[in-house]
Scaffold this motif. Structure first.
Motif, mmCIF file in Angstrom:
data_model
loop_
_atom_site.group_PDB
_atom_site.id
_atom_site.type_symbol
_atom_site.label_atom_id
_atom_site.label_comp_id
_atom_site.label_asym_id
_atom_site.label_seq_id
_atom_site.Cartn_x
_atom_site.Cartn_y
_atom_site.Cartn_z
ATOM 1 N N ASN A 1 -2.031 8.643 -2.212
ATOM 2 C CA ASN A 1 -2.420 8.120 -3.525
ATOM 3 C C ASN A 1 -2.914 9.285 -4.362
ATOM 4 O OD1 ASN A 1 -4.218 7.001 -5.652
ATOM 5 N ND2 ASN A 1 -3.689 5.041 -4.681
ATOM 6 N N ALA B 1 -5.984 8.425 -0.844
ATOM 7 C CA ALA B 1 -5.712 7.559 0.306
ATOM 8 C C ALA B 1 -4.385 7.964 0.936
ATOM 9 C CB ALA B 1 -5.680 6.097 -0.131
ATOM 10 N N TYR B 2 -4.299 7.817 2.280
ATOM 11 C CA TYR B 2 -3.150 8.419 2.980
ATOM 12 C C TYR B 2 -2.553 7.460 4.001
ATOM 13 C CZ TYR B 2 -0.415 11.822 5.624
ATOM 14 O OH TYR B 2 0.608 12.503 6.240
ATOM 15 N N GLU C 1 0.815 -1.212 0.000
ATOM 16 C CA GLU C 1 0.000 0.000 0.000
ATOM 17 C C GLU C 1 0.860 1.279 0.000
ATOM 18 O OE1 GLU C 1 -3.373 0.516 -0.099
ATOM 19 O OE2 GLU C 1 -3.629 -1.628 -0.523
ATOM 20 N N SER C 2 1.914 1.291 0.821
ATOM 21 C CA SER C 2 2.662 2.558 0.989
ATOM 22 C C SER C 2 4.170 2.404 1.021
ATOM 23 C CB SER C 2 2.223 3.226 2.296
ATOM 24 O OG SER C 2 2.596 2.418 3.408
ATOM 25 N N GLN D 1 -2.947 3.463 3.952
ATOM 26 C CA GLN D 1 -3.728 4.091 2.895
ATOM 27 C C GLN D 1 -5.218 4.170 3.256
ATOM 28 O OE1 GLN D 1 -2.386 5.341 -0.604
ATOM 29 N NE2 GLN D 1 -1.178 5.745 1.242
ATOM 30 N N SER E 1 -4.480 9.492 -7.165
ATOM 31 C CA SER E 1 -5.801 9.405 -7.802
ATOM 32 C C SER E 1 -6.950 9.372 -6.796
ATOM 33 C CB SER E 1 -5.873 8.163 -8.695
ATOM 34 O OG SER E 1 -5.671 6.991 -7.911
ATOM 35 N N SER E 2 -6.751 8.677 -5.672
ATOM 36 C CA SER E 2 -7.856 8.524 -4.721
ATOM 37 C C SER E 2 -7.731 9.417 -3.495
ATOM 38 C CB SER E 2 -7.953 7.058 -4.267
ATOM 39 O OG SER E 2 -6.804 6.703 -3.503
ATOM 40 N N TRP F 1 -6.814 -4.787 -3.174
ATOM 41 C CA TRP F 1 -7.245 -3.703 -2.267
ATOM 42 C C TRP F 1 -7.915 -4.392 -1.086
ATOM 43 C CZ3 TRP F 1 -12.452 -3.410 -1.156
ATOM 44 C CH2 TRP F 1 -13.305 -4.080 -2.020
#
Length: 242
Positions: free
Chosen positions: A183, A188-189, A174-175, A193, A185-186, A241
């Motif tokens: 991310n 997510a952090y 994920e990160s 994420q 595009s989305s 995901w």
């Protein structure tokens, strides 16, 4: 219809006898000395086929016929009683079979209900144990001291040993273990994420920069949604995901 010679002679003899007997019963008037004397002829028995028929014979024949009829009635009654007894026995057997079937069905229903209850109880107990385990993990996270070190080292201190590798696999994909990853595009952090990243505020106000806070939130999320980090990893491998 033609009669045999013997039968014809028998009929003639019977008729002749009947005529003679009738004539003999008539009163005879014999004039003598100016007086009339009536002489009654003796009664003669009527015969048919040369056999005299008397009142006693008729009574005996009637009694025999009545006795035969009574015997037939007794036999018919006995047969009727036997048939009624057989029918009653058949009805009793049918009722017994119906009762046995109903009892077997009741026992089967009771067993099915008992099995269903046992399964429900077992599931409830398993769910309760799982909930208690997750609650304990959350308590452990909330009571955890301040962590230091790299994100991987902090994760090793917070995640159960049996789940650490699965947790690490997800975070790496994920990160790449970057707590500031975003991310493009989305949006997510963070390490896990989160989408949006503000969800991690439930684990602490420093969610933007503190790896421990992000790991705490991510572990709680995996346990709540999938049951464990390893279950979450299995899902991730299929869908990419979680």
């Amino acid at each position: 219809m033609r009669l045999s010679h013997a039968r014809r002679n028998s009929l003639i003899t019977g008729v002749t006898t009947l005529v003679v007997a009738s004539a003999a019963t008539a009163a005879l008037a014999i004039p003598q000395s100016g007086h009339t004397v009536e002489v009654a002829a003796p009664a003669a028995a009527v015969s048919v086929d040369g056999k005299p028929v008397t009142d006693q014979g008729q009574a005996d024949a009637a009694a025999a016929a009545a006795q035969a009829q009574a015997g037939q009635a007794t036999q018919a009654k006995a047969q009727a009683d036997a048939a009624a007894a057989a029918q009653a026995q058949a009805q009793a057997a049918a009722q017994a079979a119906t009762q046995a079937q109903a009892q077997a069905q009741a026992q089967a229903d009771a067993k099915a209900q008992a099995d269903a209850k046992a399964q429900a109880d077992a599931k409830a107990q398993a769910d309760a144990q799982a909930a208690a385990s997750r609650s304990q993990q959350r308590q452990n996270l909330n009571a955890a001291p301040t962590y230091s070190g790299t994100p991987q080292q902090i994760a090793a201190q917070m995640v159960p040993a049996g789940q650490l590798q699965c947790f690490s696999n997800i975070v790496f994909h994920e990160s790449s273990w970057n707590p500031l990853a975003v991310n493009a595009s989305s949006g997510a952090y963070g390490l896990v994420q989160a989408l949006p990243g503000s969800k991690m505020a439930s684990a602490g106000p420093d969610w933007r920069t503190n790896p421990a806070t992000q790991i705490k939130w991510g572990l709680d999320y995996m346990n709540s949604r999938y049951g464990s980090p390893c279950a979450a990893w299995s899902f991730w491998q299929v869908h990419h995901w979680y």
